[in-house]
Design a protein around this motif. Structure first.
Motif, PDB file in Angstrom:
ATOM      1  N   TRP A  79       0.847  -1.205   0.000  1.00 19.57           N
ATOM      2  CA  TRP A  79       0.000   0.000   0.000  1.00 19.57           C
ATOM      3  C   TRP A  79       0.873   1.242   0.000  1.00 19.57           C
ATOM      4  CZ3 TRP A  79      -0.407   4.053   3.451  1.00 19.57           C
ATOM      5  CH2 TRP A  79      -1.486   4.900   3.267  1.00 19.57           C
ATOM      6  N   GLU A  80       1.908   1.242   0.847  1.00 19.25           N
ATOM      7  CA  GLU A  80       2.820   2.385   0.942  1.00 19.25           C
ATOM      8  C   GLU A  80       3.509   2.638  -0.400  1.00 19.25           C
ATOM      9  OE1 GLU A  80       6.622   3.778   3.689  1.00 19.25           O
ATOM     10  OE2 GLU A  80       6.110   1.648   3.523  1.00 19.25           O
ATOM     11  N   ASN A  81       4.025   1.583  -1.024  1.00 12.45           N
ATOM     12  CA  ASN A  81       4.708   1.737  -2.311  1.00 12.45           C
ATOM     13  C   ASN A  81       3.763   2.246  -3.386  1.00 12.45           C
ATOM     14  OD1 ASN A  81       7.157   0.914  -1.270  1.00 12.45           O
ATOM     15  ND2 ASN A  81       6.829  -1.229  -1.810  1.00 12.45           N
ATOM     16  N   GLU A  82       2.538   1.732  -3.393  1.00 17.71           N
ATOM     17  CA  GLU A  82       1.550   2.177  -4.377  1.00 17.71           C
ATOM     18  C   GLU A  82       1.254   3.664  -4.214  1.00 17.71           C
ATOM     19  OE1 GLU A  82      -3.194   1.480  -5.016  1.00 17.71           O
ATOM     20  OE2 GLU A  82      -1.969  -0.270  -4.506  1.00 17.71           O
ATOM     21  N   LYS A  83       1.055   4.103  -2.973  1.00 21.12           N
ATOM     22  CA  LYS A  83       0.753   5.514  -2.713  1.00 21.12           C
ATOM     23  C   LYS A  83       1.944   6.405  -3.056  1.00 21.12           C
ATOM     24  CE  LYS A  83      -3.384   4.865  -1.403  1.00 21.12           C
ATOM     25  NZ  LYS A  83      -4.503   5.300  -2.194  1.00 21.12           N
ATOM     26  N   LYS A  84       3.153   5.931  -2.757  1.00 24.30           N
ATOM     27  CA  LYS A  84       4.347   6.720  -3.068  1.00 24.30           C
ATOM     28  C   LYS A  84       4.531   6.879  -4.567  1.00 24.30           C
ATOM     29  CE  LYS A  84       7.144   5.921   1.045  1.00 24.30           C
ATOM     30  NZ  LYS A  84       8.359   5.282   1.580  1.00 24.30           N
ATOM     31  N   THR A  85       4.320   5.803  -5.330  1.00 27.27           N
ATOM     32  CA  THR A  85       4.454   5.913  -6.786  1.00 27.27           C
ATOM     33  C   THR A  85       3.369   6.814  -7.359  1.00 27.27           C
ATOM     34  OG1 THR A  85       3.195   3.865  -7.057  1.00 27.27           O
ATOM     35  CG2 THR A  85       5.597   3.686  -7.110  1.00 27.27           C
ATOM     36  N   LYS A  86       2.160   6.751  -6.801  1.00 29.71           N
ATOM     37  CA  LYS A  86       1.088   7.629  -7.264  1.00 29.71           C
ATOM     38  C   LYS A  86       1.434   9.086  -6.982  1.00 29.71           C
ATOM     39  CE  LYS A  86      -3.854   8.484  -6.735  1.00 29.71           C
ATOM     40  NZ  LYS A  86      -5.089   8.064  -6.031  1.00 29.71           N
ATOM     41  N   ALA A  87       1.965   9.353  -5.787  1.00 30.00           N
ATOM     42  CA  ALA A  87       2.365  10.723  -5.436  1.00 30.00           C
ATOM     43  C   ALA A  87       3.493  11.202  -6.350  1.00 30.00           C
ATOM     44  CB  ALA A  87       2.807  10.782  -3.978  1.00 30.00           C
ATOM     45  N   ARG A  88       4.440  10.318  -6.677  1.00 29.29           N
ATOM     46  CA  ARG A  88       5.553  10.684  -7.561  1.00 29.29           C
ATOM     47  C   ARG A  88       5.040  11.013  -8.955  1.00 29.29           C
ATOM     48  NH1 ARG A  88       9.870  13.270  -7.767  1.00 29.29           N
ATOM     49  NH2 ARG A  88      10.992  12.080  -6.230  1.00 29.29           N
ATOM     50  N   LEU A  91       3.445  14.393  -8.823  1.00 27.62           N
ATOM     51  CA  LEU A  91       4.473  15.426  -8.765  1.00 27.62           C
ATOM     52  C   LEU A  91       5.099  15.646 -10.136  1.00 27.62           C
ATOM     53  CD1 LEU A  91       6.294  17.345  -7.105  1.00 27.62           C
ATOM     54  CD2 LEU A  91       7.820  15.392  -6.787  1.00 27.62           C
ATOM     55  N   ASP A  92       5.429  14.557 -10.823  1.00 30.87           N
ATOM     56  CA  ASP A  92       6.011  14.672 -12.154  1.00 30.87           C
ATOM     57  C   ASP A  92       5.052  15.378 -13.113  1.00 30.87           C
ATOM     58  OD1 ASP A  92       8.249  13.384 -11.239  1.00 30.87           O
ATOM     59  OD2 ASP A  92       7.696  11.422 -12.062  1.00 30.87           O
ATOM     60  N   ARG A  93       3.771  15.023 -13.006  1.00 25.19           N
ATOM     61  CA  ARG A  93       2.773  15.663 -13.871  1.00 25.19           C
ATOM     62  C   ARG A  93       2.679  17.166 -13.567  1.00 25.19           C
ATOM     63  NH1 ARG A  93      -2.419  14.013 -12.301  1.00 25.19           N
ATOM     64  NH2 ARG A  93      -1.665  11.899 -12.447  1.00 25.19           N
ATOM     65  N   LYS A  94       2.660  17.502 -12.277  1.00 22.20           N
ATOM     66  CA  LYS A  94       2.603  18.925 -11.896  1.00 22.20           C
ATOM     67  C   LYS A  94       3.850  19.661 -12.377  1.00 22.20           C
ATOM     68  CE  LYS A  94      -1.166  19.147  -9.331  1.00 22.20           C
ATOM     69  NZ  LYS A  94      -2.276  19.999  -9.547  1.00 22.20           N
ATOM     70  N   GLU A  95       5.005  19.020 -12.196  1.00 20.98           N
ATOM     71  CA  GLU A  95       6.243  19.659 -12.642  1.00 20.98           C
ATOM     72  C   GLU A  95       6.233  19.858 -14.155  1.00 20.98           C
ATOM     73  OE1 GLU A  95       9.371  17.200 -11.121  1.00 20.98           O
ATOM     74  OE2 GLU A  95       9.421  18.253  -9.198  1.00 20.98           O
TER      75      GLU A  95
END
Length: 158
Positions: A79-88, A91-95
């Motif tokens: 779950w943690e890895n899934e959420k971290k990749t989603k957040a990344r 972030l990449d999309r926003k950047e």
């Protein structure tokens, strides 16, 4: 087969007969168990003591608990890895959106600067042309004044 007795015509047993048969078979099995217990030799393996039973039970329970919490740990980790990749990804999309906006803003700025330079360049050309015309007119008037010796009236007042 016996004469006169047809196997299909036998009457079914009554409740009392069934119960009597049940009790007889039960009594036989109990008496057989007692006889077997008396006649059987003592076994080489003795039953486990209470401490050994408790130790075995504890080991089994601890293994189950370890397995359960290991599964829970892997679930949490996934779950943690899934959420971290989603957040990344977000972030990449926003950047990338910020970079695109910055590129658009820079492009717009350069177009605006180009437009301003074009207008200012045209105004300078017009100003230089008017300046030359005014200087030319002033030189011609100065020539006339030198030639005639007086300032000519440009205003016709009545």
């Amino acid at each position: 087969m016996e004469k006169g007795k047809d196997p299909t015509l036998r009457r079914p047993p009554t409740f009392a007969e069934k119960y009597e048969n049940y009790n007889k078979s039960r009594m036989k099995s109990e008496s057989e168990q007692k006889q077997n217990a008396k006649t059987s030799e003592p076994s080489m393996v003795q039953p486990a003591s209470d401490k050994e039973k408790a130790g075995t039970w504890e080991k089994g329970k601890m293994a189950k608990i370890k397995d359960r919490y290991e599964k829970l740990r892997t679930t949490i980790l996934s779950w943690e890895n899934e959420k971290k990749t989603k957040a990344r990804r977000q972030l990449d999309r926003k950047e990338s959106e910020v970079e695109k906006r910055r590129a658009r803003a820079t492009k717009k700025y350069h177009r605006e600067i180009e437009r301003i330079n074009k207008i200012a360049g045209g105004a300078r050309v017009t100003m230089e042309e008017r300046k030359r015309n005014d200087e030319s007119n002033t030189r011609e008037k100065a020539k006339l004044i030198r030639k005639k010796g007086k300032v000519s009236a440009t205003c016709f007042c009545f």
